[in-house]
Design an enzyme around this catalytic site. Structure first.
Site, PDB file in Angstrom:
ATOM      1  N   HIS A 156       0.841  -1.199   0.000  1.00  0.00           N
ATOM      2  CA  HIS A 156       0.000   0.000   0.000  1.00  0.00           C
ATOM      3  C   HIS A 156       0.874   1.247   0.000  1.00  0.00           C
ATOM      4  CE1 HIS A 156       0.497   1.271   4.283  1.00  0.00           C
ATOM      5  NE2 HIS A 156       0.687  -0.019   4.495  1.00  0.00           N
ATOM      6  N   GLU A 200      -4.808   1.528   3.096  1.00  0.00           N
ATOM      7  CA  GLU A 200      -4.687   0.373   3.981  1.00  0.00           C
ATOM      8  C   GLU A 200      -4.814   0.790   5.434  1.00  0.00           C
ATOM      9  OE1 GLU A 200      -2.157  -2.218   6.683  1.00  0.00           O
ATOM     10  OE2 GLU A 200      -2.005  -0.108   6.163  1.00  0.00           O
ATOM     11  N   GLU A 226       4.744  -5.403   3.802  1.00  0.00           N
ATOM     12  CA  GLU A 226       4.151  -4.505   4.786  1.00  0.00           C
ATOM     13  C   GLU A 226       5.208  -4.015   5.757  1.00  0.00           C
ATOM     14  OE1 GLU A 226       2.325  -2.178   5.962  1.00  0.00           O
ATOM     15  OE2 GLU A 226       0.443  -3.246   5.622  1.00  0.00           O
ATOM     16  N   HIS A 300       4.484   4.553  12.726  1.00  0.00           N
ATOM     17  CA  HIS A 300       3.412   5.548  12.568  1.00  0.00           C
ATOM     18  C   HIS A 300       3.779   6.906  13.151  1.00  0.00           C
ATOM     19  CE1 HIS A 300      -0.251   2.672  11.789  1.00  0.00           C
ATOM     20  NE2 HIS A 300       0.648   2.676  10.816  1.00  0.00           N
TER      21      HIS A 300
END
EC number: 3.4.-.-
Length: 976
Positions: A156, A200, A226, A300
């Site tokens: 993604h 995603e 990923e 993140h």
């Protein structure tokens, strides 16, 4: 003769020899660990040796630099720029290829409306419907043999609002580009589909949309790339079954990295993340989830950037995926074994796979055969009178010392919970080290104290046999877990290996006793009857602690005298009852009966205990006595210690930062640390009581250092920060205040940090911090207003979201009381891509909404609209999530149908106020751009200054991520 004496001295079971062997063992384990973690950094392809691979890596690195130049969540304009760049690169790579086709969902305006279980919370009973406009880019390379089932490669290209997405999932995307470039030059046998998918992060929506594309029917296998961490090595996180694990084993020959412990942990939800692989697996595909997995405290956040990763990490993922895709694309696959797989790699050199079902069968065989063999050998040795009888004190000291170590460990863990529960986040080595050294030190002290007062003639052998019994019990329990989980507990294989090796060691000891000469015990008794004060110059001083072998001054002995001393080992039953009777384990003789006496024969030919035994028997017994412990040590200690250490490291490396996600995760990590340290200690406990004072002193010192570091050192640093979640909420139904929400772990971390912000410190702004569920703390304060739009006038935040009710027949006299209620809403939202509607009835326990309609054209008049998507649900719909691509299209047009209360419960009671059928609708719309500016009255201003302030003024021991799919959430509510 001297060489033989030296050799025997070096290999004899002595404190120094044992301590040295332990040092060598743990040194080798440490070196292997370092080699495993650093080797991949040295394997970059060189231009002169592998020009094609070097070109793929350099091109991928350049692509990564461009893709991660800015934050690019689905809710941002930068997301479109990344899409356009990827489409450009795909078209460049495919060129005029005759077997390549490109499909752009954005151009074809592909959208889906579907009912979706919360992909990040499987226990949620919240019924969700999602509308999603896709901008996936798909590439099809038609294989030479199109009849073969196709392979999908997926990654993604969206990031979260607070991260550049270098590893999540920029490296996966550029690895896909590299794979595409490679397979364009080397046409595959089977058809390959590449899915560069979008969104995603907030629902796995790009992967879900793939199955709305006709090409999805061509693929059976999937490689999903990923990033659920922020660098390091790309691990085989999950794989479908034993067949796919073996395909990985056969294909990834260079630097394989995978462990089914990760798979079990992920499926057990110890990690609160999910990947697109979940969607592919649920739709019947089989394959491989290859991902970065650490460190989660940078995942993140702004540190998920190219500055914090490396070409080595990129090459590891790229090369792994390339080896795997090339093998699958060009070979026929054996996919018959669809049982879950247990798998692991050995320091990146070798990959091992076994079916979890096969492992269960082997466990059953071990559980059945091993006690039968052990009991049989025990009965034989009893019958031949070669088994030593031991008191209950001898049998209980090993398990009791282990139990005491566990109790002390539990007390120490309580201190950690009270004083520094998040210490694992900084460095899990110190608490694991403290637990480990505490267990072995406690065992050492208790066993040696017990041996001082109640000497044991054969402590090592008893401990090995008892370890076998303990591990048999553990294996029985874990085998039951494996079976009851339908073989999904794929991380239990280390215990099977440990049990097998310890069983061999225990059975070898029992076998030696069973094959011993029965006359020896009789001779021993005769010697004690006739030579109660027997002693000679060949006998050395007995150790007061009852240790197993003697450190003999070799120069004082003749060969036959050495043999004579060794013959007595392990064959005379002597368990003394008090400290006045000092027993030597090797020789099994009561030292009180061995006083020096003139009557003891000194000559080689004199009558003595070896009378009646052949020289050959003496030699064989001598060999066992002196060297059998080495065989036992090599079976029980090195391999199990390495596997258990590696397993604990794998678990802690993946989970240590999850302590920041709640108290449950904290207790999980603490429990894993405690159990793991006990398992790491078990291999050496049968031997550790005999180490020398230097080793035990170093053990005590290491415990003190580790315990101090664990209890006293602050859990967060610049390199290991506390991850805090941010959102700014504006509830239009309660005014225009821009309330900042900061969510993090309890422990007086958040409020002191917030109180030092300039906007709070120099104003009367109040910070309200409250405890929420699972050990988390939520702090709220009124922050600076966001500047989401460019404008030439004063920004009225209330104009950001407007709700228009186009139609509502709830109170219509033309509607029958038994007829569903229908309403239409028009949401007017500026420069937005994502909103959520939540439905609730104050008078019905479950949501009465049964049907949702999304209209393609969002015009003000319903007669000008075209129905595009409709979905129904008999169980009710709680939530509608909306995701659209066009920023300039400022409306969402929604139709809602719900049941009146009369239809759901059949109650005919009067509704004088006309409120029982009301439907409450809460609207939340999200904006995810912060690292950019708006122009307000000709002046450039930051979009979200409250978040900028946190980034600029918070200590470096904090990192920030988004709490929801946007950083700013504007809310409103209406009643239909």
């Amino acid at each position: 003769m001297k060489l033989k004496s030296v050799f025997r001295s070096v290999l004899k079971y002595r404190k120094t020899n044992l301590s040295l062997l332990l040092l060598i063992t743990y040194s080798i384990i440490t070196l292997l660990y370092i080699f495993d973690h650093e080797r991949y950094k040295l394997n970059l392809p060189k231009e002169d040796e592998h020009p094609e691979f070097n070109d793929l890596l350099e091109t991928a690195w350049g692509d990564l630099q461009i893709i991660t130049a800015s934050f690019h969540p689905y809710t941002s304009k930068e997301n479109d720029k990344v899409h356009d760049y990827l489409l450009k690169r795909v078209l460049e790579i495919t060129g005029n290829s005759s077997f390549a086709s490109v499909s752009d969902d954005k151009e074809s305006e592909r959208s889906i409306l579907f009912q979706q279980q919360d992909p990040f919370n499987e226990s949620s009973r919240f019924s969700r419907v999602t509308y999603f406009e896709s901008s996936n880019i798909l590439v099809k390379l038609e294989g030479k043999n199109p009849e073969e089932e196709g392979l999908l490669l997926s990654a993604h290209f969206d990031s979260v609002p607070t991260g550049y997405g270098a590893t999540d999932d920029g490296m996966g995307v550029v690895s896909l580009l590299a794979n595409l470039k490679y397979h364009i030059k080397h046409r595959p046998n089977r058809t390959l589909i590449f899915n560069f998918n979008n969104n995603e992060e907030f629902g796995l929506l790009g992967a879900s949309t793939y199955f709305n594309h006709s090409w999805s029917n061509l693929t059976k296998y999937v490689i999903n790339l990923e990033g659920t961490g922020a660098g390091g090595k790309a691990v085989l996180f999950r794989t479908s079954d034993t067949s796919t694990a073996k395909i990985y084993q056969q294909s990834v020959k260079e630097n394989p990295f995978g462990n089914s412990i990760y798979q079990q942990g992920f499926y057990s939800r110890y990690v609160r993340s999910e990947t697109d692989y979940k969607i592919y697996e649920e739709n019947g595909m089989r394959g491989w989830d290859v991902a970065f997995y650490k460190p989660r405290n940078l995942y993140h956040t702004i540190k998920d950037s190219i500055q914090y990763t490396s070409k080595a990490s990129l090459w590891h993922m790229l090369h792994t995926s390339l080896q795997l895709s090339a093998y699958v694309a060009s070979n026929s696959l054996d996919t018959a074994d669809q049982t879950p797989a247990c798998y692991f790699d050995f320091i990146g050199l070798k990959f091992f796979v076994i079916s979890a079902k096969t492992l269960f069968y082997w466990n059953c065989i071990f559980l059945l055969v091993s006690p039968v063999v052990a009991i049989g050998l025990y009965l034989i040795s009893r019958d031949r009178m070669t088994w030593k009888s031991h008191s209950w004190l001898s049998w209980t000291r090993f398990p009791l010392s282990l139990a005491a170590g566990i109790i002390v460990q539990k007390l120490f863990s309580n201190d950690i919970i009270r004083s520094n529960p998040l210490t694992f986040s900084r460095n899990y080595f110190w608490p694991i080290s403290a637990f480990f050294t505490q267990v072995i030190f406690t065992s050492y002290v208790l066993i040696n104290c017990s041996n001082f007062f109640f000497p044991c003639a054969d402590m090592k052998s008893l401990s090995i046999i008892e370890l076998f019994i303990i591990l048999w019990t553990i294996l029985l329990f874990t085998s039951k877990l494996l079976y009851s989980s339908d073989y999904r507990y794929t991380g239990l294989y280390p215990l099977s290996i440990f049990f097998l090796l310890s069983t061999i060691a225990a059975i070898l000891r029992l076998l030696a006793l069973a094959l011993g000469m029965r006359t020896r015990k009789r001779l021993g008794r005769e010697c004690r009857d006739h030579h109660s004060n027997y002693s000679s110059h060949s006998q050395i001083d007995m150790e007061r602690d009852g240790q197993e072998n003697l450190e003999q001054p070799q120069d004082q002995f003749t060969s036959s005298q050495d043999d004579q001393a060794s013959i007595q080992d392990d064959n005379v039953s002597t368990t003394s009852a008090g400290p006045s009777h000092n027993v030597d384990e090797d020789h099994g003789m009561d030292s009180s009966s061995q006083q020096h006496d003139e009557r003891v024969p000194l000559l080689k030919g004199s009558n003595s205990m070896e009378e009646g035994l052949s020289t050959r028997e003496n030699s064989l017994k001598l060999e066992y006595t002196d060297y059998a412990w080495i065989i036992q040590f090599l079976l029980i200690v090195p391999i199990p210690s390495f596997i258990l250490f590696n397993s604990v490291d794998v678990i802690m490396d993946a989970l240590n930062h999850t302590v920041q996600e709640g108290s449950k995760a904290t207790f999980d990590v603490l429990r894993f640390g405690m159990v793991g340290s006990i398992l790491m200690a078990l291999p050496i406990l049968p031997f550790f009581y005999k180490v020398n004072y230097i080793t035990i002193s170093l053990t005590a010192l290491l415990f003190l250092i580790s315990a101090s570091k664990t209890l006293l050192v602050h859990p967060f640093t610049n390199s290991n920060p506390l991850k805090v979640r941010f959102s700014q909420n504006i509830d239009l139904s309660q005014g225009n205040a821009a309330s900042v929400h900061v969510l993090g772990r309890e422990g007086n971390f958040l409020k002191p940090m917030l109180q030092d912000l300039p906007s709070i410190k120099y104003s009367s702004t109040h910070i309200n911090c409250t405890s929420v569920t699972n050990g988390m703390e939520l702090c709220m304060y009124d922050g600076m207003q966001p500047n989401l739009l460019s404008t030439n006038g004063n920004t009225n935040i209330s104009s950001m979201v407007k709700v228009h009710v186009l139609h509502n027949n709830r109170n219509s006299t033309e509607r029958s009381p038994y007829e569903p209620i229908v309403a239409e809403l028009l949401l007017e939202v500026k420069e937005n891509r994502a909103c959520t509607l939540t439905f609730e009835s104050r008078h019905q326990a479950k949501s009465p909404v049964r049907e949702i309609t999304v209209y393609q054209k969002k015009n003000s008049a319903p007669q000008k609209t075209n129905i595009t998507k409709t979905i129904k649900s008999a169980s009710g719909i709680n939530e509608l999530q909306l995701h659209k691509l066009d920023f300039d299209q400022e409306t969402y047009h929604i139709g809602v149908q719900w049941f009146p209360k009369l239809l759901t419960d059949g109650n005919l009671e009067d509704d004088k106020l006309g409120t029982k059928d009301e439907l409450s609708v809460s609207i939340s719309c999200y904006w995810g751009e912060y690292d950019s500016e708006s122009v307000v009255n000709g002046t450039a201003v930051r979009k979200i200054p409250a978040f900028d302030e946190l980034i600029n003024y918070a200590p470096l021991s904090f990192s920030f991520t988004n709490e929801q799919k946007g950083l700013v959430i504007v809310k409103d509510a209406i009643i239909l």
